[in-house]
Design a protein around this motif. Structure first.
Motif: not given
Ligand SMILES: Cc1ncc(COP(=O)(O)O)c(C=O)c1O
Length: 385
Positions: A81-84, A183-185, A209-211
């Motif tokens: 995950s982006v959080s990880d 950068v969070d892309a 999971r998004k775009y």
């Molecule tokens: C810009 C952005 N960064 C991070 C997250 C969270 O990502 P993750 O749940 O993979 O940690 C999201 C959302 O869902 C998001 O829109």
């Protein structure tokens, strides 16, 4: 305005029943991606173990993502995950007494704030740049990034209002002050061109999971090779080891490049999906997708304004990402009602986000905006507040 990619619509079964405008949350599932998920599942059913094929798929996916953002293969790590990913970086930065400030912004996704605030227990100091009307001007980075800034953490595109930041300009500013740029892309990868070398980005993350049209369970970390090798991960595991220590419980030698940030067995099934999803995006071309979505975004604004809806966020097409946010007090209730009308949009706080992808048409937006307007302003055939 015709959709140049209309022949791809049949790849997305959901589109025969729904108008899908929620790529900012979960992109529509394409048949090749769905088949990849089945392939993983069936290989377990038929062969019991599919370790070697799965590892090959991990490497092929790493390569595809590197291509998508113009990176070298060894600069990519695959996590869940982006959080990880951001936590992994946050826990291994070299905080020093005079260089311990982390800058983030109030347009970051909240998880970013949660992660950095958790680091305050240690040595990090946190500053948050505040937007005005959801926008951060370059002068604010000039002013707020200082010599003691270790890292500046920004979203490419705001999850809330679709505002797109100029990464190259921001990278120049923060580098002048001796800060790294993360950068969070997650709201841009898959529809906005990114070239980490041209933009001079130090660290970048996104999920699939998004775009990017995949499913949850895969997030990528790009980190410049020379920087990666200066960092010693604190979240670690056998996938992050150089080969000679993978099976050596007494020693730890980090893998070269970004792989050192990997920990344990990744979500193979999500990686199978990610590979096919990125393949599809590359086939269509991110530049093509971006141009088309810019046109759709203009139309969305036009339709929305004609229908008297209130748009939150960027007013110029230069910093408009493709997603449009409409201010609606009770957004999650409206999201539910629209779903009953076979329209999938995504609510966040007080906005309804309409986030088309290459598979959407002008008619999708026309229909969704008309229905939204009917709900807000009242229509004899519609639910009225
Ligand atoms: C810009 C952005 N960064 C991070 C997250 C969270 O990502 P993750 O749940 O993979 O940690 C999201 C959302 O869902 C998001 O829109």
């Amino acid at each position: 305005m015709n959709n140049p990619y209309s022949s791809y619509r049949s790849l997305f079964p959901i589109l025969s029943n729904y108008v899908h405008l929620a790529s900012c949350s979960q992109g529509a599932l394409a048949q090749p991606v769905s088949r990849a998920i089945e392939e993983y599942h069936n290989s377990l059913l038929e062969f019991g173990s599919n370790w070697d094929q799965s590892i090959m798929k991990v490497e092929a996916t790493r390569e595809k993502f590197a291509e998508l953002i113009g990176a070298e293969i060894d600069e990519i790590a695959i996590l869940t995950s982006v959080s990880d990913v951001i936590s992994t970086i946050a826990t291994c930065l070299p905080y020093e007494k005079n260089k311990n400030n982390i800058i983030l912004t109030d347009i970051d996704f909240p998880t970013v704030g949660h992660i950095w605030l958790a680091q305050k227990q240690d040595r990090a100091k946190i500053s948050i740049i505040r937007s005005s009307n959801g926008i951060i001007h370059l002068e604010q980075y000039e002013k707020e990034v200082k010599e003691n800034t270790l890292l500046t953490c920004i979203p490419h595109v705001s999850y809330y209002n679709g505002y797109m930041q100029n990464l190259k300009e921001i990278a120049n500013i923060v580098h002048k002050k001796g800060s790294m740029l993360l950068v969070d892309a997650y709201q841009s990868a898959g529809h906005i061109p990114i070239n980490v070398k041209e933009m001079n980005i130090d660290i970048l993350t996104t999920g699939t999971r998004k775009y990017m049209l995949g499913i949850p369970g895969v997030a990528f970390l790009y980190i410049k090779k020379e920087l990666a090798e200066q960092l010693k991960p604190r979240l670690s595991g056998w996938f992050g080891q150089a080969s000679e220590t993978k099976f050596d419980v007494f020693n730890s030698v980090f893998a070269p490049g970004s792989r050192r940030f990997e920990t344990g067995t990744p979500s193979f099934i999500s990686i199978y999906a990610a590979y096919q999803a990125i393949n599809l995006l590359l086939k269509i071309g991110i530049h093509n997708i971006h141009s088309y979505l810019k046109e759709l975004a203009e139309l969305t604004r036009e339709f929305g304004l004609q229908k008297g809806l209130q748009i939150i966020g960027p007013q110029s097409s230069e910093c408009n990402s493709g997603m449009t946010s409409f201010y609606i007090g009770n957004a999650s209730k409206i999201e539910g009602i629209l779903r009953e009308k076979k329209i999938i949009v995504s609510a966040r706080k007080d906005v309804i986000r309409m986030a088309p992808h290459f598979y959407n048409t002008k008619d999708d937006l026309d229909y969704a905006i008309t229905e939204l307007s009917n709900l807000i302003h009242g229509n004899p055939d519609s639910f009225s507040f």
